[in-house]
Write a protein that holds these residues in place. Structure first.
Motif, PDB file in Angstrom:
ATOM      1  N   GLY A   1       0.797  -1.218   0.000  1.00 38.93           N
ATOM      2  CA  GLY A   1       0.000   0.000   0.000  1.00 38.93           C
ATOM      3  C   GLY A   1       0.830   1.269   0.000  1.00 38.93           C
ATOM      4  O   GLY A   1       0.434   2.292  -0.552  1.00 38.93           O
ATOM      5  N   ASN A   2       2.026   1.219   0.607  1.00 41.19           N
ATOM      6  CA  ASN A   2       2.868   2.410   0.675  1.00 41.19           C
ATOM      7  C   ASN A   2       3.808   2.544  -0.522  1.00 41.19           C
ATOM      8  O   ASN A   2       4.670   3.406  -0.551  1.00 41.19           O
ATOM      9  CB  ASN A   2       3.681   2.414   1.972  1.00 41.19           C
ATOM     10  CG  ASN A   2       4.621   1.230   2.070  1.00 41.19           C
ATOM     11  OD1 ASN A   2       4.670   0.400   1.183  1.00 41.19           O
ATOM     12  ND2 ASN A   2       5.354   1.154   3.158  1.00 41.19           N
ATOM     13  N   GLY A   3       3.665   1.654  -1.518  1.00 39.18           N
ATOM     14  CA  GLY A   3       4.487   1.735  -2.720  1.00 39.18           C
ATOM     15  C   GLY A   3       5.750   0.906  -2.669  1.00 39.18           C
ATOM     16  O   GLY A   3       6.467   0.797  -3.655  1.00 39.18           O
ATOM     17  N   GLU A   4       6.042   0.285  -1.537  1.00 37.76           N
ATOM     18  CA  GLU A   4       7.233  -0.540  -1.399  1.00 37.76           C
ATOM     19  C   GLU A   4       7.032  -1.857  -2.153  1.00 37.76           C
ATOM     20  O   GLU A   4       5.953  -2.428  -2.149  1.00 37.76           O
ATOM     21  CB  GLU A   4       7.475  -0.819   0.079  1.00 37.76           C
ATOM     22  CG  GLU A   4       8.696  -1.652   0.356  1.00 37.76           C
ATOM     23  CD  GLU A   4       8.873  -1.935   1.843  1.00 37.76           C
ATOM     24  OE1 GLU A   4       9.973  -2.276   2.240  1.00 37.76           O
ATOM     25  OE2 GLU A   4       7.891  -1.816   2.588  1.00 37.76           O
ATOM     26  N   ARG A   5       8.107  -2.329  -2.799  1.00 37.07           N
ATOM     27  CA  ARG A   5       7.991  -3.598  -3.514  1.00 37.07           C
ATOM     28  C   ARG A   5       7.755  -4.727  -2.521  1.00 37.07           C
ATOM     29  O   ARG A   5       8.405  -4.806  -1.504  1.00 37.07           O
ATOM     30  CB  ARG A   5       9.252  -3.886  -4.317  1.00 37.07           C
ATOM     31  CG  ARG A   5       9.403  -2.985  -5.507  1.00 37.07           C
ATOM     32  CD  ARG A   5      10.566  -3.372  -6.348  1.00 37.07           C
ATOM     33  NE  ARG A   5      11.790  -3.270  -5.561  1.00 37.07           N
ATOM     34  CZ  ARG A   5      12.903  -3.924  -5.828  1.00 37.07           C
ATOM     35  NH1 ARG A   5      12.964  -4.736  -6.841  1.00 37.07           N
ATOM     36  NH2 ARG A   5      13.968  -3.771  -5.074  1.00 37.07           N
TER      37      ARG A   5
END
Length: 55
Positions: A18-22
């Motif tokens: 959700g936070n854009g981290e892979r």
């Protein structure tokens, strides 16, 4: 960038949180793999230094 290249990158992009981290970053298998690789690298550097000192 060519459209075919962009389409391939879009199709093979890793899942993200959700936070854009892979998401792959938290895979335990990948963490173990990178840890073993780092240990092998340090071992090789130690052996290279030891060989240089002993010769």
């Amino acid at each position: 960038m060519e459209p075919a290249t962009r389409a391939l990158l879009d199709r093979t992009e890793p899942r993200r949180r959700g936070n854009g981290e892979r998401q792959l970053a938290h895979n335990i298998l990948m963490q173990v793999t990178w840890s073993l690789l780092a240990a092998a690298l340090l071992g090789q550097l130690f052996l290279l230094g030891w060989l240089d000192v002993m010769s």
